[in-house]
Design a protein around this motif. Sequence first.
Motif, PDB file in Angstrom:
ATOM      1  N   GLU A   4       0.834  -1.090  -0.046  1.00 61.57           N
ATOM      2  CA  GLU A   4      -0.078  -0.147   0.102  1.00 61.57           C
ATOM      3  C   GLU A   4       0.875   1.363   0.077  1.00 61.57           C
ATOM      4  OE1 GLU A   4      -3.116   1.946   2.946  1.00 61.57           O
ATOM      5  OE2 GLU A   4      -3.355  -0.066   2.610  1.00 61.57           O
ATOM      6  N   ALA A   5       1.918   1.392   0.731  1.00 59.45           N
ATOM      7  CA  ALA A   5       2.840   2.486   0.776  1.00 59.45           C
ATOM      8  C   ALA A   5       3.743   2.364  -0.649  1.00 59.45           C
ATOM      9  CB  ALA A   5       3.716   2.313   1.724  1.00 59.45           C
ATOM     10  N   GLY A   6       3.741   1.585  -1.234  1.00 62.43           N
ATOM     11  CA  GLY A   6       4.342   1.459  -2.421  1.00 62.43           C
ATOM     12  C   GLY A   6       5.875   1.071  -2.499  1.00 62.43           C
ATOM     13  N   LEU A   7       6.174   0.467  -1.376  1.00 63.86           N
ATOM     14  CA  LEU A   7       7.662   0.068  -1.025  1.00 63.86           C
ATOM     15  C   LEU A   7       8.010  -1.235  -1.408  1.00 63.86           C
ATOM     16  CD1 LEU A   7       7.938   1.643   2.553  1.00 63.86           C
ATOM     17  CD2 LEU A   7       8.582   2.481   0.424  1.00 63.86           C
ATOM     18  N   VAL A   8       7.098  -2.167  -1.523  1.00 68.48           N
ATOM     19  CA  VAL A   8       7.173  -3.672  -2.342  1.00 68.48           C
ATOM     20  C   VAL A   8       5.915  -3.731  -3.252  1.00 68.48           C
ATOM     21  CG1 VAL A   8       8.352  -4.426  -0.118  1.00 68.48           C
ATOM     22  CG2 VAL A   8       5.802  -4.908  -0.526  1.00 68.48           C
ATOM     23  N   SER A   9       6.497  -4.910  -4.086  1.00 65.54           N
ATOM     24  CA  SER A   9       5.407  -5.344  -4.919  1.00 65.54           C
ATOM     25  C   SER A   9       5.316  -6.780  -4.829  1.00 65.54           C
ATOM     26  CB  SER A   9       5.882  -4.936  -6.518  1.00 65.54           C
ATOM     27  OG  SER A   9       6.809  -5.664  -6.864  1.00 65.54           O
ATOM     28  N   ARG A  10       4.152  -7.319  -5.141  1.00 62.16           N
ATOM     29  CA  ARG A  10       4.039  -8.689  -5.172  1.00 62.16           C
ATOM     30  C   ARG A  10       3.460  -9.178  -6.335  1.00 62.16           C
ATOM     31  NH1 ARG A  10       0.582  -9.571   0.229  1.00 62.16           N
ATOM     32  NH2 ARG A  10      -0.256  -7.723  -0.127  1.00 62.16           N
ATOM     33  N   ARG A  11       4.014 -10.295  -6.934  1.00 58.51           N
ATOM     34  CA  ARG A  11       3.687 -10.928  -8.022  1.00 58.51           C
ATOM     35  C   ARG A  11       3.756 -12.493  -8.143  1.00 58.51           C
ATOM     36  NH1 ARG A  11       8.219 -12.988 -10.308  1.00 58.51           N
ATOM     37  NH2 ARG A  11      10.101 -11.998  -9.906  1.00 58.51           N
ATOM     38  N   VAL A  12       2.962 -13.046  -9.198  1.00 58.77           N
ATOM     39  CA  VAL A  12       3.034 -14.490  -9.386  1.00 58.77           C
ATOM     40  C   VAL A  12       4.303 -14.805  -9.662  1.00 58.77           C
ATOM     41  CG1 VAL A  12       2.142 -16.541 -10.569  1.00 58.77           C
ATOM     42  CG2 VAL A  12       0.605 -14.380  -9.932  1.00 58.77           C
ATOM     43  N   SER A  13       5.110 -16.100  -8.943  1.00 63.61           N
ATOM     44  CA  SER A  13       6.165 -16.448  -9.189  1.00 63.61           C
ATOM     45  C   SER A  13       6.384 -17.121 -10.485  1.00 63.61           C
ATOM     46  CB  SER A  13       6.494 -17.700  -8.154  1.00 63.61           C
ATOM     47  OG  SER A  13       7.507 -18.250  -8.578  1.00 63.61           O
ATOM     48  N   GLU A  14       7.706 -16.829 -11.487  1.00 65.51           N
ATOM     49  CA  GLU A  14       7.641 -17.565 -12.542  1.00 65.51           C
ATOM     50  C   GLU A  14       8.050 -19.025 -12.507  1.00 65.51           C
ATOM     51  OE1 GLU A  14      10.642 -14.711 -13.911  1.00 65.51           O
ATOM     52  OE2 GLU A  14       9.098 -13.032 -14.072  1.00 65.51           O
ATOM     53  N   VAL A  15       8.453 -19.382 -11.371  1.00 60.84           N
ATOM     54  CA  VAL A  15       8.891 -20.769 -11.231  1.00 60.84           C
ATOM     55  C   VAL A  15       7.748 -21.332 -10.898  1.00 60.84           C
ATOM     56  CG1 VAL A  15      10.507 -22.327  -9.823  1.00 60.84           C
ATOM     57  CG2 VAL A  15      11.251 -19.940 -10.710  1.00 60.84           C
ATOM     58  N   ASP A  16       7.079 -21.032  -9.917  1.00 58.79           N
ATOM     59  CA  ASP A  16       5.987 -21.651  -9.357  1.00 58.79           C
ATOM     60  C   ASP A  16       4.476 -20.886  -9.347  1.00 58.79           C
ATOM     61  OD1 ASP A  16       3.778 -23.053  -7.956  1.00 58.79           O
ATOM     62  OD2 ASP A  16       5.037 -23.084  -6.006  1.00 58.79           O
ATOM     63  N   VAL A  29       5.816 -13.870  -5.226  1.00 60.91           N
ATOM     64  CA  VAL A  29       7.310 -13.227  -5.090  1.00 60.91           C
ATOM     65  C   VAL A  29       7.070 -11.796  -4.602  1.00 60.91           C
ATOM     66  CG1 VAL A  29       9.617 -12.675  -6.038  1.00 60.91           C
ATOM     67  CG2 VAL A  29       8.572 -14.770  -6.866  1.00 60.91           C
ATOM     68  N   VAL A  30       7.860 -11.415  -3.575  1.00 60.22           N
ATOM     69  CA  VAL A  30       7.887  -9.933  -3.211  1.00 60.22           C
ATOM     70  C   VAL A  30       9.033  -9.436  -3.370  1.00 60.22           C
ATOM     71  CG1 VAL A  30       7.621  -8.567  -1.128  1.00 60.22           C
ATOM     72  CG2 VAL A  30       6.560 -10.613  -1.179  1.00 60.22           C
ATOM     73  N   ALA A  31       9.045  -8.193  -4.024  1.00 58.68           N
ATOM     74  CA  ALA A  31      10.288  -7.148  -4.486  1.00 58.68           C
ATOM     75  C   ALA A  31      10.168  -5.986  -3.884  1.00 58.68           C
ATOM     76  CB  ALA A  31      10.352  -7.495  -5.862  1.00 58.68           C
ATOM     77  N   LEU A  32      11.333  -5.573  -3.667  1.00 61.12           N
ATOM     78  CA  LEU A  32      11.541  -3.859  -3.457  1.00 61.12           C
ATOM     79  C   LEU A  32      11.235  -3.268  -4.609  1.00 61.12           C
ATOM     80  CD1 LEU A  32      14.819  -3.662  -1.423  1.00 61.12           C
ATOM     81  CD2 LEU A  32      12.497  -3.118  -0.449  1.00 61.12           C
ATOM     82  N   THR A  33      10.387  -2.225  -4.187  1.00 63.27           N
ATOM     83  CA  THR A  33      10.298  -1.043  -5.475  1.00 63.27           C
ATOM     84  C   THR A  33      11.508  -0.221  -5.530  1.00 63.27           C
ATOM     85  OG1 THR A  33       9.213   0.445  -4.098  1.00 63.27           O
ATOM     86  CG2 THR A  33       7.759  -1.268  -5.515  1.00 63.27           C
ATOM     87  N   VAL A  34      11.762   0.625  -6.405  1.00 63.22           N
ATOM     88  CA  VAL A  34      12.747   1.773  -6.238  1.00 63.22           C
ATOM     89  C   VAL A  34      12.662   2.401  -5.012  1.00 63.22           C
ATOM     90  CG1 VAL A  34      13.619   3.478  -7.665  1.00 63.22           C
ATOM     91  CG2 VAL A  34      13.180   1.674  -8.906  1.00 63.22           C
ATOM     92  N   ARG A  35      11.408   2.867  -4.947  1.00 62.33           N
ATOM     93  CA  ARG A  35      11.297   3.615  -3.746  1.00 62.33           C
ATOM     94  C   ARG A  35      11.402   2.936  -2.424  1.00 62.33           C
ATOM     95  NH1 ARG A  35       5.212   5.389  -1.492  1.00 62.33           N
ATOM     96  NH2 ARG A  35       6.109   6.613   0.171  1.00 62.33           N
ATOM     97  N   GLY A  36      11.113   1.835  -2.527  1.00 58.40           N
ATOM     98  CA  GLY A  36      11.435   0.886  -1.110  1.00 58.40           C
ATOM     99  C   GLY A  36      12.950   0.667  -0.878  1.00 58.40           C
ATOM    100  N   ARG A  37      13.617   0.467  -2.269  1.00 53.19           N
ATOM    101  CA  ARG A  37      15.180   0.510  -1.992  1.00 53.19           C
ATOM    102  C   ARG A  37      15.995   1.626  -1.448  1.00 53.19           C
ATOM    103  NH1 ARG A  37      19.499  -1.210  -6.518  1.00 53.19           N
ATOM    104  NH2 ARG A  37      21.407  -1.065  -5.180  1.00 53.19           N
ATOM    105  N   GLU A  38      15.372   2.749  -2.072  1.00 52.34           N
ATOM    106  CA  GLU A  38      15.895   4.262  -1.792  1.00 52.34           C
ATOM    107  C   GLU A  38      15.573   4.327  -0.136  1.00 52.34           C
ATOM    108  OE1 GLU A  38      14.067   6.802  -4.234  1.00 52.34           O
ATOM    109  OE2 GLU A  38      15.424   6.284  -5.858  1.00 52.34           O
ATOM    110  N   LEU A  39      14.366   3.861   0.519  1.00 49.70           N
ATOM    111  CA  LEU A  39      13.998   4.244   1.638  1.00 49.70           C
ATOM    112  C   LEU A  39      14.891   3.344   2.787  1.00 49.70           C
ATOM    113  CD1 LEU A  39      12.370   5.583   3.987  1.00 49.70           C
ATOM    114  CD2 LEU A  39      10.497   3.747   3.586  1.00 49.70           C
ATOM    115  N   ILE A  40      15.057   1.767   2.439  1.00 50.99           N
ATOM    116  CA  ILE A  40      15.785   1.048   3.274  1.00 50.99           C
ATOM    117  C   ILE A  40      17.407   1.438   3.296  1.00 50.99           C
ATOM    118  CG2 ILE A  40      16.266  -0.908   1.640  1.00 50.99           C
ATOM    119  CD1 ILE A  40      15.640  -1.013   5.418  1.00 50.99           C
ATOM    120  N   ASP A  41      17.889   2.021   1.996  1.00 51.23           N
ATOM    121  CA  ASP A  41      19.212   2.432   2.010  1.00 51.23           C
ATOM    122  C   ASP A  41      19.240   3.698   2.977  1.00 51.23           C
ATOM    123  OD1 ASP A  41      19.925   0.325   0.289  1.00 51.23           O
ATOM    124  OD2 ASP A  41      20.221   1.520  -1.424  1.00 51.23           O
TER     125      ASP A  41
END
Length: 165
Positions: free
Chosen positions: A95-107, A112-124
Amino acid sequence: MADHVDRVLAEWARERPDLDSTPVGVIGRLHRLANALTQELVAVYREHGLSEGEFDVLAALRRVGEPFERTPGDLAQNTMVTTGAMTKRLDRLVEAGLVSRRVSEVDGRGRVVALTVRGRELIDQAYTAHMANEHRLLEHFTPPERQALQVLLTQWLSRFESGSG
């Protein structure tokens, strides 16, 4: 230089001289320190608009390296929470735009949860401040004292987690 724990130990020695209360000297101090340190750490997370749990999730994603992705189960295991608690954290972070969720390409059933660009900047930014804070919290120790403390705590935690301590 008596502290709160010394006073507690003196009271128990007076009231229950038949019991060896010396473990309170270690456990009581560790407990008090853990509570105080948590407050010091959480204050920095709040400065970046994060809860302790949200910081943990973002940090777990960041330290895994490119492409900064983990499954929700991996995140739960890495942050030592239940999958239900992880779902709530992830909902807030999405909701905060810090991570995204998507269906796994493997299964196709997995996510799969991934950092967004905004999330990476914030955690750094937050992690940089977090490390400065931790250095501040340890500044009263010399490097050899820090190393000795780290060795002792590592040994204890290893024994504790293996069930032998």
